[in-house]
Design a protein around this motif. Structure first.
Motif, PDB file in Angstrom:
ATOM      1  N   TYR A 121       0.840  -1.207   0.000  1.00 41.74           N
ATOM      2  CA  TYR A 121       0.000   0.000   0.000  1.00 41.74           C
ATOM      3  C   TYR A 121       0.870   1.251   0.000  1.00 41.74           C
ATOM      4  O   TYR A 121       0.618   2.191  -0.761  1.00 41.74           O
ATOM      5  CB  TYR A 121      -0.921  -0.003   1.221  1.00 41.74           C
ATOM      6  N   ARG A 122       1.897   1.273   0.859  1.00 40.74           N
ATOM      7  CA  ARG A 122       2.778   2.445   0.912  1.00 40.74           C
ATOM      8  C   ARG A 122       3.484   2.649  -0.421  1.00 40.74           C
ATOM      9  O   ARG A 122       3.651   3.778  -0.881  1.00 40.74           O
ATOM     10  CB  ARG A 122       3.807   2.295   2.044  1.00 40.74           C
ATOM     11  N   TYR A 123       3.903   1.532  -1.030  1.00 38.74           N
ATOM     12  CA  TYR A 123       4.611   1.643  -2.301  1.00 38.74           C
ATOM     13  C   TYR A 123       3.695   2.167  -3.406  1.00 38.74           C
ATOM     14  O   TYR A 123       4.042   3.117  -4.125  1.00 38.74           O
ATOM     15  CB  TYR A 123       5.187   0.285  -2.698  1.00 38.74           C
ATOM     16  N   LEU A 124       2.508   1.574  -3.544  1.00 36.85           N
ATOM     17  CA  LEU A 124       1.612   1.936  -4.643  1.00 36.85           C
ATOM     18  C   LEU A 124       1.037   3.336  -4.486  1.00 36.85           C
ATOM     19  O   LEU A 124       0.861   4.054  -5.476  1.00 36.85           O
ATOM     20  CB  LEU A 124       0.467   0.917  -4.743  1.00 36.85           C
ATOM     21  N   ASN A 125       0.753   3.739  -3.246  1.00 33.26           N
ATOM     22  CA  ASN A 125       0.052   4.997  -3.029  1.00 33.26           C
ATOM     23  C   ASN A 125       0.966   6.163  -2.670  1.00 33.26           C
ATOM     24  O   ASN A 125       0.504   7.306  -2.643  1.00 33.26           O
ATOM     25  CB  ASN A 125      -1.001   4.823  -1.929  1.00 33.26           C
ATOM     26  N   HIS A 126       2.235   5.880  -2.397  1.00 31.61           N
ATOM     27  CA  HIS A 126       3.133   6.969  -2.004  1.00 31.61           C
ATOM     28  C   HIS A 126       4.448   6.938  -2.779  1.00 31.61           C
ATOM     29  O   HIS A 126       4.649   7.724  -3.698  1.00 31.61           O
ATOM     30  CB  HIS A 126       3.400   6.922  -0.498  1.00 31.61           C
ATOM     31  N   SER A 127       5.345   6.027  -2.431  1.00 27.26           N
ATOM     32  CA  SER A 127       6.705   6.109  -2.965  1.00 27.26           C
ATOM     33  C   SER A 127       6.762   5.934  -4.477  1.00 27.26           C
ATOM     34  O   SER A 127       7.504   6.648  -5.167  1.00 27.26           O
ATOM     35  CB  SER A 127       7.607   5.084  -2.277  1.00 27.26           C
ATOM     36  N   SER A 128       5.985   4.990  -5.050  1.00 31.75           N
ATOM     37  CA  SER A 128       6.061   4.775  -6.491  1.00 31.75           C
ATOM     38  C   SER A 128       5.570   5.989  -7.271  1.00 31.75           C
ATOM     39  O   SER A 128       6.086   6.289  -8.357  1.00 31.75           O
ATOM     40  CB  SER A 128       5.254   3.531  -6.888  1.00 31.75           C
ATOM     41  N   ARG A 129       4.595   6.695  -6.721  1.00 29.02           N
ATOM     42  CA  ARG A 129       4.082   7.884  -7.404  1.00 29.02           C
ATOM     43  C   ARG A 129       5.133   8.986  -7.436  1.00 29.02           C
ATOM     44  O   ARG A 129       5.278   9.690  -8.439  1.00 29.02           O
ATOM     45  CB  ARG A 129       2.822   8.381  -6.700  1.00 29.02           C
ATOM     46  N   VAL A 130       5.865   9.123  -6.321  1.00 33.16           N
ATOM     47  CA  VAL A 130       6.932  10.132  -6.286  1.00 33.16           C
ATOM     48  C   VAL A 130       8.061   9.735  -7.224  1.00 33.16           C
ATOM     49  O   VAL A 130       8.537  10.542  -8.032  1.00 33.16           O
ATOM     50  CB  VAL A 130       7.458  10.307  -4.844  1.00 33.16           C
ATOM     51  N   MET A 131       8.508   8.477  -7.129  1.00 35.17           N
ATOM     52  CA  MET A 131       9.643   8.044  -7.929  1.00 35.17           C
ATOM     53  C   MET A 131       9.338   8.093  -9.416  1.00 35.17           C
ATOM     54  O   MET A 131      10.231   8.361 -10.225  1.00 35.17           O
ATOM     55  CB  MET A 131      10.056   6.628  -7.527  1.00 35.17           C
ATOM     56  N   GLY A 132       8.099   7.850  -9.780  1.00 35.41           N
ATOM     57  CA  GLY A 132       7.721   7.934 -11.187  1.00 35.41           C
ATOM     58  C   GLY A 132       7.907   9.333 -11.747  1.00 35.41           C
ATOM     59  O   GLY A 132       8.320   9.502 -12.902  1.00 35.41           O
ATOM     60  N   VAL A 133       7.609  10.336 -10.943  1.00 37.72           N
ATOM     61  CA  VAL A 133       7.791  11.723 -11.384  1.00 37.72           C
ATOM     62  C   VAL A 133       9.266  12.109 -11.362  1.00 37.72           C
ATOM     63  O   VAL A 133       9.763  12.766 -12.282  1.00 37.72           O
ATOM     64  CB  VAL A 133       6.967  12.676 -10.484  1.00 37.72           C
ATOM     65  N   VAL A 134       9.995  11.677 -10.299  1.00 38.54           N
ATOM     66  CA  VAL A 134      11.411  12.024 -10.172  1.00 38.54           C
ATOM     67  C   VAL A 134      12.202  11.541 -11.390  1.00 38.54           C
ATOM     68  O   VAL A 134      13.133  12.214 -11.848  1.00 38.54           O
ATOM     69  CB  VAL A 134      11.999  11.415  -8.880  1.00 38.54           C
ATOM     70  N   SER A 135      11.837  10.398 -11.934  1.00 32.17           N
ATOM     71  CA  SER A 135      12.580   9.847 -13.072  1.00 32.17           C
ATOM     72  C   SER A 135      12.520  10.749 -14.298  1.00 32.17           C
ATOM     73  O   SER A 135      13.355  10.630 -15.196  1.00 32.17           O
ATOM     74  CB  SER A 135      12.048   8.453 -13.414  1.00 32.17           C
ATOM     75  N   HIS A 136      11.541  11.678 -14.342  1.00 27.82           N
ATOM     76  CA  HIS A 136      11.402  12.556 -15.503  1.00 27.82           C
ATOM     77  C   HIS A 136      11.684  14.017 -15.183  1.00 27.82           C
ATOM     78  O   HIS A 136      11.514  14.882 -16.052  1.00 27.82           O
ATOM     79  CB  HIS A 136       9.980  12.438 -16.089  1.00 27.82           C
ATOM     80  N   LEU A 137      12.099  14.335 -13.966  1.00 29.16           N
ATOM     81  CA  LEU A 137      12.319  15.736 -13.597  1.00 29.16           C
ATOM     82  C   LEU A 137      13.514  16.319 -14.343  1.00 29.16           C
ATOM     83  O   LEU A 137      14.579  15.687 -14.427  1.00 29.16           O
ATOM     84  CB  LEU A 137      12.568  15.858 -12.091  1.00 29.16           C
ATOM     85  N   PRO A 138      13.389  17.539 -14.874  1.00 29.54           N
ATOM     86  CA  PRO A 138      14.560  18.229 -15.422  1.00 29.54           C
ATOM     87  C   PRO A 138      15.513  18.634 -14.305  1.00 29.54           C
ATOM     88  O   PRO A 138      15.157  18.589 -13.120  1.00 29.54           O
ATOM     89  CB  PRO A 138      13.958  19.454 -16.124  1.00 29.54           C
ATOM     90  N   LYS A 139      16.699  19.057 -14.660  1.00 28.08           N
ATOM     91  CA  LYS A 139      17.743  19.299 -13.665  1.00 28.08           C
ATOM     92  C   LYS A 139      17.347  20.354 -12.629  1.00 28.08           C
ATOM     93  O   LYS A 139      17.614  20.187 -11.434  1.00 28.08           O
ATOM     94  CB  LYS A 139      19.048  19.705 -14.360  1.00 28.08           C
ATOM     95  N   ASP A 140      16.708  21.448 -13.070  1.00 22.72           N
ATOM     96  CA  ASP A 140      16.356  22.502 -12.115  1.00 22.72           C
ATOM     97  C   ASP A 140      15.310  22.027 -11.110  1.00 22.72           C
ATOM     98  O   ASP A 140      15.364  22.371  -9.915  1.00 22.72           O
ATOM     99  CB  ASP A 140      15.882  23.758 -12.842  1.00 22.72           C
ATOM    100  N   GLU A 141      14.355  21.202 -11.570  1.00 24.22           N
ATOM    101  CA  GLU A 141      13.332  20.679 -10.662  1.00 24.22           C
ATOM    102  C   GLU A 141      13.925  19.632  -9.712  1.00 24.22           C
ATOM    103  O   GLU A 141      13.498  19.515  -8.560  1.00 24.22           O
ATOM    104  CB  GLU A 141      12.187  20.053 -11.470  1.00 24.22           C
ATOM    105  N   LEU A 142      14.906  18.889 -10.199  1.00 19.09           N
ATOM    106  CA  LEU A 142      15.589  17.919  -9.346  1.00 19.09           C
ATOM    107  C   LEU A 142      16.283  18.645  -8.190  1.00 19.09           C
ATOM    108  O   LEU A 142      16.204  18.217  -7.032  1.00 19.09           O
ATOM    109  CB  LEU A 142      16.609  17.145 -10.185  1.00 19.09           C
ATOM    110  N   ALA A 143      16.935  19.751  -8.502  1.00 24.01           N
ATOM    111  CA  ALA A 143      17.607  20.545  -7.473  1.00 24.01           C
ATOM    112  C   ALA A 143      16.603  21.150  -6.491  1.00 24.01           C
ATOM    113  O   ALA A 143      16.824  21.155  -5.275  1.00 24.01           O
ATOM    114  CB  ALA A 143      18.433  21.648  -8.127  1.00 24.01           C
ATOM    115  N   ALA A 144      15.477  21.652  -7.019  1.00 26.62           N
ATOM    116  CA  ALA A 144      14.453  22.251  -6.156  1.00 26.62           C
ATOM    117  C   ALA A 144      13.865  21.219  -5.203  1.00 26.62           C
ATOM    118  O   ALA A 144      13.591  21.522  -4.030  1.00 26.62           O
ATOM    119  CB  ALA A 144      13.356  22.875  -7.013  1.00 26.62           C
ATOM    120  N   MET A 145      13.673  19.995  -5.681  1.00 29.48           N
ATOM    121  CA  MET A 145      13.132  18.943  -4.819  1.00 29.48           C
ATOM    122  C   MET A 145      14.110  18.608  -3.700  1.00 29.48           C
ATOM    123  O   MET A 145      13.709  18.452  -2.533  1.00 29.48           O
ATOM    124  CB  MET A 145      12.837  17.691  -5.647  1.00 29.48           C
TER     125      MET A 145
END
Length: 431
Positions: free
Chosen positions: A351-375
């Motif tokens: 539940y934690r993986y599907l509803n929390h961490s996987s959703r974040v990691m899915g977005v992080v994999s596509h973040l541009p460099k400036d957004e990666l730094a901001a996060m």
């Protein structure tokens, strides 16, 4: 403790760190630099956490020395840069530095125990007087607690063997005895207290605690790209000390991006807020729930069985229960409880993986460099803000430094503090 974080995706790695660091004992400074370029021509960065010094030498000085000594070789894998830096550390340790480090560690742990005892005695004596036996008991209990921590709840460091322990005994026994006699001369002690204090002094140099970070440890994180690597990676080490000509270094993590793993968020030192953000639950609360679930699933079947057995006997439905059959029933109930507990934990983890961490990691994999730094900066800010608005010690704070490392652009500062005015030092930036 301090707060540092590393975030990776296929394009880049972001490093972010607050400015709090421990230096020479328990003193916390809030202006430490903890992110560095390893070398000007490489897409490789170095981040430190916990202590701001190596055997009393500031890490900034150590890294400056390394840059002068490095032969400029390019390595295909990032780990090679980390190993080369670790090997360099041993070359700058002189006998004087080693002796000073050992004496400081011994003096620090014995002094900390003494101050804890003194504070406890003073606090109690505000309410009622203590006689010598009461004081001796408090002194003994405090020393016993620290002795058990280092004796039972610690493990021997991997580079330590009997030769190192004998080395300490041969060269520092007199120093340890003198330090104990000088520090504890005004306290009543039991006859075995001095031997336990000596054992603690040896243990802080040869053992690693299981439940907290070694007070002398300093963390190193090497991150970026090896010459042959398409995607970023990192490796981390704990530098615990130096003894008998040996650098005490404990490898921690080695990981990176590949065809299967598209992103990663790795916190160092204080990790609670990052874990809460990723998992949707505070780690301490999660541990409490896990322990509660274990106790419930393992204990509840026995409680139900005892109630059923009592009712059957009271109503005389059965005259008695054969002990052998009862043992088999309880064994099976224990197995069922274990199975259901493990199934429940798998469900909550999923539940934690599907509803929390996987959703974040899915977005992080596509973040541009400036957004990666901001996060990365935002996650450090969350930890700092939590410390600021709670009764916890302010162990995270100061300006936040942020850097991005990519294969194309190399090491790029996004945010960097300076201890001087930029306008008064144009020559620095011309370099």
């Amino acid at each position: 403790m301090t707060s540092e974080i590393l975030i990776l995706n296929r394009e880049a790695v972001a490093l972010a760190a607050d400015s709090a660091a421990t230096l020479t004992g328990e003193k916390i400074f809030s202006s430490a630099n903890k992110i560095f370029r390893l070398r000007k021509d490489l897409p490789v960065g170095l981040m430190i956490y916990s202590r701001a010094d190596f055997l009393g030498i500031p890490w900034e000085t150590v890294i400056g020395l390394y840059r002068k000594k490095d032969n400029g070789a390019v390595s295909p894998n990032l780990e090679d840069y980390g190993n080369r830096f670790i090997e360099f550390l041993s070359t700058i340790v002189t006998p004087e530095i080693e002796t000073n480090y050992i004496q400081c560690q011994i003096g620090s742990v014995l002094g900390d125990i003494y101050h804890e005892i003194a504070y406890t005695l003073e606090y109690i004596e505000r309410s009622y007087p203590l006689d010598d036996e009461d004081r001796r008991k408090i002194v003994g209990e405090t020393i016993d607690r620290h002795y058990n921590l280092w004796d039972l709840d610690s493990i021997k460091m991997p580079q330590i063997d009997e030769e190192e322990i004998q080395y300490l005994s041969d060269n520092y026994s007199d120093f340890i005895d003198d330090t104990i006699n000088r520090t504890y001369n005004d306290l009543p002690t039991y006859t075995d207290s001095q031997e336990k204090l000596k054992a603690i002094a040896i243990s802080i140099l040869t053992k690693f605690p299981k439940c907290f970070l070694h007070p002398g440890a300093s963390g190193l994180v090497i991150a970026g790209f090896g010459d042959a690597q398409i995607y970023p990676s990192f490796c981390s080490h704990l530098i615990v000390g130096y003894l008998n000509g040996k650098l005490i270094c404990i490898p921690q993590q080695t990981d990176g991006i590949d065809q299967q793993k598209l992103s990663g968020i790795i916190p160092f030192a204080q990790q609670e807020m990052v874990c809460t953000f990723m998992e949707g639950i505070d780690p301490a609360y999660l541990n409490a729930l896990t322990q509660f679930h274990h106790n419930m699933f393992m204990g509840f079947p026995k409680i139900v069985y005892d109630h059923v057995k009592q009712r059957l006997l009271e109503e005389k439905i059965v005259p008695d229960i054969d002990p052998k059959i009862e043992g088999e029933i309880l064994e099976r109930l224990h197995e069922v409880g274990q199975e259901e507990y493990e199934a429940a934990e798998r469900y909550f983890e999923q539940y934690r993986y599907l509803n929390h961490s996987s959703r974040v990691m899915g977005v992080v994999s596509h973040l541009p460099k400036d957004e990666l730094a901001a996060m990365a900066e935002t996650l450090i800010n969350l930890t700092s803000f939590k410390k600021k608005v709670t009764m916890d010690a302010q162990t995270v704070g100061g300006p936040i430094d942020v850097a991005i490392i990519s294969k194309k652009d190399g090491f790029v500062w996004i945010k960097r503090k300076h201890y001087f005015d930029r306008e008064l030092n144009p020559h620095y930036f011309e370099k």
